[in-house]
Design a protein around this motif. Structure first.
Motif, PDB file in Angstrom:
ATOM      1  N   VAL A  33       0.869  -1.176   0.000  1.00  0.00           N
ATOM      2  CA  VAL A  33       0.000   0.000   0.000  1.00  0.00           C
ATOM      3  C   VAL A  33       0.904   1.224   0.000  1.00  0.00           C
ATOM      4  N   VAL A  34       0.724   2.064  -1.010  1.00  0.00           N
ATOM      5  CA  VAL A  34       1.541   3.272  -1.107  1.00  0.00           C
ATOM      6  C   VAL A  34       0.687   4.470  -0.704  1.00  0.00           C
ATOM      7  N   ARG A 127      -2.704  -1.148  -3.515  1.00  0.00           N
ATOM      8  CA  ARG A 127      -3.676  -0.080  -3.224  1.00  0.00           C
ATOM      9  C   ARG A 127      -2.886   1.211  -2.998  1.00  0.00           C
ATOM     10  N   LEU A 128      -3.520   2.321  -3.391  1.00  0.00           N
ATOM     11  CA  LEU A 128      -2.885   3.629  -3.240  1.00  0.00           C
ATOM     12  C   LEU A 128      -3.781   4.507  -2.383  1.00  0.00           C
ATOM     13  N   GLN A 305     -12.931   5.459  -0.967  1.00  0.00           N
ATOM     14  CA  GLN A 305     -12.365   4.996  -2.232  1.00  0.00           C
ATOM     15  C   GLN A 305     -12.687   6.090  -3.258  1.00  0.00           C
ATOM     16  N   THR A 306     -11.758   6.364  -4.184  1.00  0.00           N
ATOM     17  CA  THR A 306     -12.067   7.403  -5.161  1.00  0.00           C
ATOM     18  C   THR A 306     -13.167   6.909  -6.098  1.00  0.00           C
ATOM     19  N   GLN A 307     -13.961   7.826  -6.594  1.00  0.00           N
ATOM     20  CA  GLN A 307     -15.039   7.423  -7.511  1.00  0.00           C
ATOM     21  C   GLN A 307     -14.466   6.952  -8.839  1.00  0.00           C
ATOM     22  N   ALA A 308     -13.243   7.423  -9.161  1.00  0.00           N
ATOM     23  CA  ALA A 308     -12.671   7.107 -10.474  1.00  0.00           C
ATOM     24  C   ALA A 308     -11.966   5.762 -10.522  1.00  0.00           C
ATOM     25  N   ILE A 312      -7.681   3.069  -5.783  1.00  0.00           N
ATOM     26  CA  ILE A 312      -7.135   4.302  -5.192  1.00  0.00           C
ATOM     27  C   ILE A 312      -8.133   4.898  -4.204  1.00  0.00           C
ATOM     28  N   TYR A 313      -7.656   5.116  -2.982  1.00  0.00           N
ATOM     29  CA  TYR A 313      -8.436   5.770  -1.940  1.00  0.00           C
ATOM     30  C   TYR A 313      -7.883   7.188  -1.765  1.00  0.00           C
TER      31      TYR A 313
END
Ligand SMILES: Cc1cc2nc3c(=O)[nH]c(=O)nc-3n(C[C@H](O)[C@H](O)[C@H](O)COP(=O)(O)OP(=O)(O)OC[C@H]3O[C@@H](n4cnc5c(N)ncnc54)[C@H](O)[C@@H]3O)c2cc1C
Length: 423
Positions: A33-34, A127-128, A305-308, A312-313
Motif C-alpha cells: 500500500v503506497v 492499493r494507493l 475509495q475514489t469514484q474514479a 485508489i483511496y
C-alpha cells in the motif's frame, strides 16, 4: 489533558473497534500500500496501516524531510510561537518499518498500478492512498501567481510562506495597513483566516498600535462569525471585515504596487497583504483523472475509495467530502476510515460502518479559543451532518471557558501530531 484530547480524536469514529482489534489486519495477505503525501492524512494512514497489518509493505512518498503544520502557524505568524514548534518529521514512522521515499509522484499509471517518481524510479502498488492536500489555483485570480506569492504571501501551506508573512509583519512600520483576502468556499480551514486576523491584531496591539487589519472576503458569512465579530468589537476597531456584498471580493492582484482590486473596481493598497487564493486538489490528482469539475477528488463516502478508481483511496483536503470541512481533524479521521476500508478490501471483507467527527478550535486571543464540532454519517451514499450534533462555543462564554478551550486546542494539537507522526 492528554486523555481528553485522545478521547476527542477517537470519539465519533465508529470504526475504532475495528482498528484497535486488528481483526482486519491479521487477515490481510502481503500486499503493498503506497501512501502519497505525508501530511495529517497521509502520515496517519501510513502509521495505522502498519500498526494494523504489520505484514503490509507500507510506503510513504513525501518529498519533505520536515513538515510544518498549518494548525498553530497563525501563532507563529503573530510571533507567539517559534517556527520550530510546528515542525514534524518522519523518523518515528521510518522506525516503525514504513519506507519513506523523499520524492514527488509525477505520474500515476492507473492501468499498470505504477507510480513514476521525481527521481525516475517506478513503484508498483496494490492499493494507493492519495493524501496530497491542496494546491493554489493560480489561474483563478488575475495577477496572482507563484511569483506574486513571493511578494504577497498566501501562507496557506506552512513553511517558507509562514515565515515570509511573519517577516513582513515585523518589518512593517507602525501605522501600516494589513490586508487579508479570503476566498469563497470551499477552501482549507474555513475559520483559519479569521483566527489569523485575530492573532495579527493582537500582535499589532503590542508592537504597532497605530496599524489595522482589513479583511476582504469573497463571502457574505463565515465560520464562527458571531464569535469572531464579538471579539473584534473588543479590539479597539483594529479589525475591519468587508463581505462580498460590501465590495470584499478581490478579482485582481497587483503585486508590484501591493494593491488589490475588487469586483466593484475599488483599489486597496496595504503595507502587508496576505492573499489566500481559491484552491483545488494537487496537480497529481488532476493529471491522474481523479478529480471532477469542482477540482477536488470525489470519494465514495462509506470507504473514501475514489469514484474514479477502485484501487485508489483518498483522504484529507484533496477530497470533496462536504459537509465535512477541510481540516487536520477531518484529514486524520478520514485517513483512519480509509485504512479500515483498504484493510477490509485486501482481506475480501465488507468495509466497517462509517462514522466521522470534526472539531475545529480557533484562537480569538493568545489565551482564549472557541470551537465548532459535528458528527457525520453516511446515508444513501452521502455524508451527512448528524442532526443535533453541531456544537459551537457560546457567545456569552466566560474568560475561563475561553482559556479552557485554548488549553484543549493545545492538547488536541499535541495528540493529533502524535497520532499522525508517532512522536
Ligand atoms: C492557517 C491555517 C490554520 C489551520 N488550523 C487548523 C486547526 O486548528 N485545526 C484543524 O483541524 N485544521 C487546521 N488547518 C487545516 C489543516 O492544515 C489541513 O486541513 C490539513 O493540513 C490537511 O491535511 P492533508 O494531509 O490533507 O494535507 P497536507 O497537510 O497539506 O499534506 C499534503 C502533503 O502531500 C505532499 N504532496 C503533495 N503533492 C505530492 C506529490 N505529487 N507526491 C508526494 N507528495 C505530495 C505535500 O508535500 C504535503 O506534505 C489549518 C490550515 C491553515 C492554513
Amino acid at each position: 489533558m492528554q486523555g481528553i484530547s485522545r478521547r476527542h480524536l477517537l470519539a465519533g469514529l465508529g470504526l475504532l473497534p475495528w482498528l484497535l482489534s486488528g481483526c482486519l489486519g491479521s487477515s490481510v495477505k502481503r500486499a503493498r500500500v503506497v501512501v502519497v503525501g505525508g501530511g495529517f492524512a497521509g502520515a496517519t494512514a501510513a502509521r495505522y496501516l502498519k500498526r494494523q497489518a504489520p505484514a503490509l509493505d507500507v510506503v510513504l512518498i513525501e518529498p519533505k524531510q520536515d513538515y510544518f503544520t498549518c494548525p498553530f502557524s497563525n501563532h507563529v505568524i503573530a510571533g507567539l510561537q517559534a517556527p520550530d514548534s510546528i515542525r514534524q518529521d518522519y523518523q518515528a514512522l521510518v522506525g516503525q518499518d514504513i519506507s519513506h521515499i523523499r520524492e514527488s509522484v509525477l505520474v500515476i499509471d492507473r492501468d499498470k498500478r505504477r507510480l513514476h517518481l521525481s527521481d525516475g524510479q517506478q513503484l508498483g502498488y496494490d492499493r494507493l492512498l492519495l493524501a496530497t492536500g491542496i494546491s493554489m489555483n493560480w489561474q483563478a485570480v488575475d495577477g496572482y501567481s507563484q511569483n506574486a506569492a513571493a511578494i504577497i504571501p498566501h501562507a496557506w501551506q506552512a513553511g517558507e510562506q509562514t515565515l515570509l508573512l511573519r517577516k513582513q509583519l515585523r518589518a512593517m512600520e507602525d501605522g501600516g495597513l494589513v490586508i487579508i483576502s479570503v476566498p469563497d468556499n470551499p477552501y482549507r480551514c474555513p475559520p483559519g483566516p479569521y483566527e489569523r486576523a485575530s492573532l495579527i491584531a493582537h500582535y499589532l496591539s503590542l508592537h504597532k498600535p497605530r496599524s489595522k487589519v482589513l479583511i476582504l472576503d469573497s463571502k457574505d458569512n463565515f465560520s464562527k462569525q458571531a464569535l469572531f465579530q464579538q471579539s473584534w468589537q473588543q479590539s479597539a476597531g483594529r479589525v475591519e471585515w468587508l463581505g462580498r456584498a460590501d465590495g470584499g471580493h478581490v478579482v485582481t492582484v497587483d503585486a508590484g504596487r501591493r494593491e488589490l482590486i475588487t469586483e466593484f473596481g475599488q483599489r486597496h493598497k496595504a503595507a502587508v497583504i496576505n492573499f489566500i487564493p481559491p484552491q483545488m486538489a494537487t496537480p497529481i490528482a488532476q493529471t491522474a483523472g481523479l478529480t471532477d469539475r469542482t477540482g477536488w477528488v470525489p470519494i465514495l463516502a462509506d470507504t473514501f475509495q475514489t469514484q474514479a478508481d477502485p484501487h485508489i483511496y483518498a483522504a484529507g483536503d484533496c477530497t470533496i467530502a462536504a459537509p465535512m470541512p477541510k481540516s487536520a481533524y477531518s484529514a486524520n479521521a478520514q485517513a483512519k476510515l480509509a485504512v479500515a476500508a483498504i484493510l477490509a478490501d485486501l482481506a475480501g471483507r465488507e468495509a466497517p460502518p462509517t462514522a466521522l467527527r470534526n472539531t475545529c478550535y480557533s484562537a480569538l486571543t493568545p489565551e482564549g479559543s472557541v470551537s465548532i464540532a459535528a458528527n457525520y454519517e453516511v446515508q444513501q451514499q452521502r455524508l451527512i451532518e448528524m442532526p443535533g450534533s453541531l456544537t459551537l462555543s457560546p457567545l456569552d462564554g466566560s474568560a475561563a471557558l475561553r482559556r479552557q478551550e485554548a488549553d484543549m486546542a493545545r492538547a488536541w494539537y499535541a495528540s493529533i501530531c502524535a497520532d499522525a507522526w508517532g512522536v
